[in-house]
Design a protein around this motif. Sequence first.
Motif, PDB file in Angstrom:
ATOM      1  N   ASN A  76      40.944  33.023  28.289  1.00  0.00           N
ATOM      2  CA  ASN A  76      39.942  34.060  28.511  1.00  0.00           C
ATOM      3  C   ASN A  76      40.610  35.439  28.465  1.00  0.00           C
ATOM      4  OD1 ASN A  76      37.666  35.441  29.239  1.00  0.00           O
ATOM      5  ND2 ASN A  76      37.421  34.491  31.270  1.00  0.00           N
ATOM      6  N   VAL A 114      40.479  38.897  29.074  1.00  0.00           N
ATOM      7  CA  VAL A 114      39.560  39.659  29.942  1.00  0.00           C
ATOM      8  C   VAL A 114      39.724  41.173  29.794  1.00  0.00           C
ATOM      9  CG1 VAL A 114      38.918  40.067  32.349  1.00  0.00           C
ATOM     10  CG2 VAL A 114      39.363  37.755  31.563  1.00  0.00           C
ATOM     11  N   PRO A 134      28.616  45.014  32.021  1.00  0.00           N
ATOM     12  CA  PRO A 134      27.934  43.783  32.449  1.00  0.00           C
ATOM     13  C   PRO A 134      28.759  42.927  33.399  1.00  0.00           C
ATOM     14  CG  PRO A 134      28.185  43.873  30.038  1.00  0.00           C
ATOM     15  CD  PRO A 134      28.852  45.081  30.586  1.00  0.00           C
ATOM     16  N   ASN A 135      28.114  42.005  34.065  1.00  0.00           N
ATOM     17  CA  ASN A 135      28.827  41.028  34.899  1.00  0.00           C
ATOM     18  C   ASN A 135      29.865  40.322  34.042  1.00  0.00           C
ATOM     19  OD1 ASN A 135      25.659  40.561  36.185  1.00  0.00           O
ATOM     20  ND2 ASN A 135      27.323  41.083  37.541  1.00  0.00           N
ATOM     21  N   GLY A 136      31.085  40.225  34.556  1.00  0.00           N
ATOM     22  CA  GLY A 136      32.142  39.537  33.821  1.00  0.00           C
ATOM     23  C   GLY A 136      32.847  40.409  32.798  1.00  0.00           C
ATOM     24  N   ALA A 137      32.523  41.710  32.784  1.00  0.00           N
ATOM     25  CA  ALA A 137      33.115  42.621  31.786  1.00  0.00           C
ATOM     26  C   ALA A 137      34.601  42.846  32.009  1.00  0.00           C
ATOM     27  CB  ALA A 137      32.382  43.963  31.807  1.00  0.00           C
ATOM     28  N   GLY A 138      35.051  42.661  33.269  1.00  0.00           N
ATOM     29  CA  GLY A 138      36.467  42.878  33.566  1.00  0.00           C
ATOM     30  C   GLY A 138      36.733  44.046  34.507  1.00  0.00           C
ATOM     31  N   LYS A 139      35.694  44.563  35.139  1.00  0.00           N
ATOM     32  CA  LYS A 139      35.842  45.748  36.004  1.00  0.00           C
ATOM     33  C   LYS A 139      36.727  45.437  37.216  1.00  0.00           C
ATOM     34  CE  LYS A 139      31.354  46.023  36.601  1.00  0.00           C
ATOM     35  NZ  LYS A 139      30.959  44.807  35.832  1.00  0.00           N
ATOM     36  N   THR A 140      36.417  44.331  37.885  1.00  0.00           N
ATOM     37  CA  THR A 140      37.231  43.964  39.054  1.00  0.00           C
ATOM     38  C   THR A 140      38.646  43.576  38.630  1.00  0.00           C
ATOM     39  OG1 THR A 140      35.296  43.318  40.335  1.00  0.00           O
ATOM     40  CG2 THR A 140      37.398  42.362  41.025  1.00  0.00           C
ATOM     41  N   THR A 141      38.764  42.894  37.497  1.00  0.00           N
ATOM     42  CA  THR A 141      40.097  42.539  36.995  1.00  0.00           C
ATOM     43  C   THR A 141      40.917  43.797  36.719  1.00  0.00           C
ATOM     44  OG1 THR A 141      39.223  40.509  36.038  1.00  0.00           O
ATOM     45  CG2 THR A 141      41.322  41.296  35.170  1.00  0.00           C
ATOM     46  N   GLN A 148      35.101  44.202  46.188  1.00  0.00           N
ATOM     47  CA  GLN A 148      33.708  43.827  45.931  1.00  0.00           C
ATOM     48  C   GLN A 148      33.229  42.884  47.035  1.00  0.00           C
ATOM     49  OE1 GLN A 148      33.276  42.466  41.926  1.00  0.00           O
ATOM     50  NE2 GLN A 148      31.057  42.191  42.085  1.00  0.00           N
ATOM     51  N   GLU A 162      31.994  48.204  43.736  1.00  0.00           N
ATOM     52  CA  GLU A 162      30.620  47.928  44.204  1.00  0.00           C
ATOM     53  C   GLU A 162      30.378  48.411  45.639  1.00  0.00           C
ATOM     54  OE1 GLU A 162      28.298  46.635  42.313  1.00  0.00           O
ATOM     55  OE2 GLU A 162      29.325  45.543  40.710  1.00  0.00           O
ATOM     56  N   HIS A 171      26.650  48.574  39.669  1.00  0.00           N
ATOM     57  CA  HIS A 171      25.525  48.238  38.797  1.00  0.00           C
ATOM     58  C   HIS A 171      24.310  49.090  39.147  1.00  0.00           C
ATOM     59  CE1 HIS A 171      27.201  44.718  36.727  1.00  0.00           C
ATOM     60  NE2 HIS A 171      27.769  44.383  37.864  1.00  0.00           N
TER      61      HIS A 171
HETATM   62  N1  LIG Z   1      41.717  35.192  39.083  1.00  0.00           N
HETATM   63  C1  LIG Z   1      41.034  34.823  38.002  1.00  0.00           C
HETATM   64  N2  LIG Z   1      41.321  33.681  37.344  1.00  0.00           N
HETATM   65  C2  LIG Z   1      40.645  33.307  36.229  1.00  0.00           C
HETATM   66  N3  LIG Z   1      39.650  34.038  35.672  1.00  0.00           N
HETATM   67  C3  LIG Z   1      39.320  35.187  36.280  1.00  0.00           C
HETATM   68  C4  LIG Z   1      39.981  35.649  37.469  1.00  0.00           C
HETATM   69  N4  LIG Z   1      39.432  36.835  37.840  1.00  0.00           N
HETATM   70  C5  LIG Z   1      38.473  37.091  36.934  1.00  0.00           C
HETATM   71  N5  LIG Z   1      38.388  36.118  36.001  1.00  0.00           N
HETATM   72  C6  LIG Z   1      37.485  36.104  34.830  1.00  0.00           C
HETATM   73  O1  LIG Z   1      37.609  37.369  34.222  1.00  0.00           O
HETATM   74  C7  LIG Z   1      36.346  37.788  33.698  1.00  0.00           C
HETATM   75  C8  LIG Z   1      36.031  39.163  34.251  1.00  0.00           C
HETATM   76  O2  LIG Z   1      35.714  39.050  35.624  1.00  0.00           O
HETATM   77  P1  LIG Z   1      35.594  40.320  36.560  1.00  0.00           P
HETATM   78  O3  LIG Z   1      35.380  39.810  37.926  1.00  0.00           O
HETATM   79  O4  LIG Z   1      36.736  41.222  36.318  1.00  0.00           O
HETATM   80  O5  LIG Z   1      34.259  41.002  35.995  1.00  0.00           O
HETATM   81  P2  LIG Z   1      33.406  42.212  36.593  1.00  0.00           P
HETATM   82  O6  LIG Z   1      33.193  43.182  35.482  1.00  0.00           O
HETATM   83  O7  LIG Z   1      34.019  42.714  37.834  1.00  0.00           O
HETATM   84  O8  LIG Z   1      32.006  41.492  36.894  1.00  0.00           O
HETATM   85  P3  LIG Z   1      30.898  41.778  38.047  1.00  0.00           P
HETATM   86  O9  LIG Z   1      30.078  42.930  37.570  1.00  0.00           O
HETATM   87  O10 LIG Z   1      30.120  40.514  38.085  1.00  0.00           O
HETATM   88  O11 LIG Z   1      31.635  42.052  39.331  1.00  0.00           O
HETATM   89  C9  LIG Z   1      35.362  36.707  34.058  1.00  0.00           C
HETATM   90  O12 LIG Z   1      35.231  35.870  32.928  1.00  0.00           O
HETATM   91  C10 LIG Z   1      36.023  35.988  35.212  1.00  0.00           C
HETATM   92  O13 LIG Z   1      35.635  34.641  35.273  1.00  0.00           O
END
Ligand SMILES: Nc1ncnc2c1ncn2[C@@H]1O[C@H](COP(=O)(O)OP(=O)(O)OP(=O)(O)O)[C@@H](O)[C@H]1O
Length: 250
Positions: free
Chosen positions: A16, A18, A37-44, A85, A164, A196
């Motif tokens: 994946n 990210v 969007p959800n899962g975009a990678g913001k928290t990562t 978050q 968030e 969001h």
């Molecule tokens: N520790 C981890 N191990 C494996 N995959 C991860 C990990 N952290 C995040 N992911 C994956 O990375 C992608 C991005 O997730 P992330 O939480 O960064 O999105 P986001 O933009 O913060 O979403 P949201 O708006 O829902 O908070 C997702 O596909 C998630 O499943």
Amino acid sequence: MINLVVRDLHKRFGGNHVLKGVTFEVNGPELIGLIGPNGAGKTTLTNVLDGAIKPNSGTVYLNGQRIDQLQPYEVALAGLGRTFQVTRSFRRMSVLENLYVPALAMGRHESKAEIHGKAMDVLEFLTMDHLRNEFAQALSGGQQKLLELGRLLMLNPDVVILDEPFAGVHPRLMEIIYAYIRRVNDEGKAIIIISHQMDSIFSLSQRLLVLNFGDLIADGPPEEVKRDPAVIEAYLGAEEDEETAQPEEA
Ligand SMILES: Nc1ncnc2c1ncn2[C@@H]1O[C@H](COP(=O)(O)OP(=O)(O)OP(=O)(O)O)[C@@H](O)[C@H]1O
Ligand SMILES: [Mg+2]
């Protein structure tokens, strides 16, 4: 002047991909919204910036110091702070003790009396003085969010990332979060707000970053970003769905 330089960050979790080469700079007391969007990678991205996870490649410099290989406490010392978050606190410690911890851990040679005085000021600002001896676990979700802001106020970092901050927060507490953001920005610090909640983001931000499944697809003034066809296609077109579909903690 505050300067955060993020260059070509990549993060993969197994297959994946990210973060796909995320690049941007923050200069001075900018108030930036980070959406996508959800899962975009913001928290990562936040986790990479604060040292909780290491990127596969790319660099992050804060005020000239490379921080992408540091531990989170070293990143905090360098001047970058974040909220979570899903809030994190020392649940079996009092609210006041939760505020002491970062100040003591930073070892800035402040006396215990100074740290206590600062913590009391922070609690007054957050209108939580009456809760100071409660266990953190007794707080509502919104109050937990405020406690995280309190921890940041104790440390006063140059760059703050709020993940968030408004989700599941009572309107009365929202006002305090807005006041926190104005205060920190007035003090010349840079703030990145992930949300969001488009009304809040558009009213607060001077600049918007849009992350779409690892790609930063827009970076500019909110009014421009709002009209950007790629952003509408990827995210804003689905704005109402996103808001109603948000599965946030209370
Ligand atoms: N520790 C981890 N191990 C494996 N995959 C991860 C990990 N952290 C995040 N992911 C994956 O990375 C992608 C991005 O997730 P992330 O939480 O960064 O999105 P986001 O933009 O913060 O979403 P949201 O708006 O829902 O908070 C997702 O596909 C998630 O499943
Ligand atoms: Mg997230």
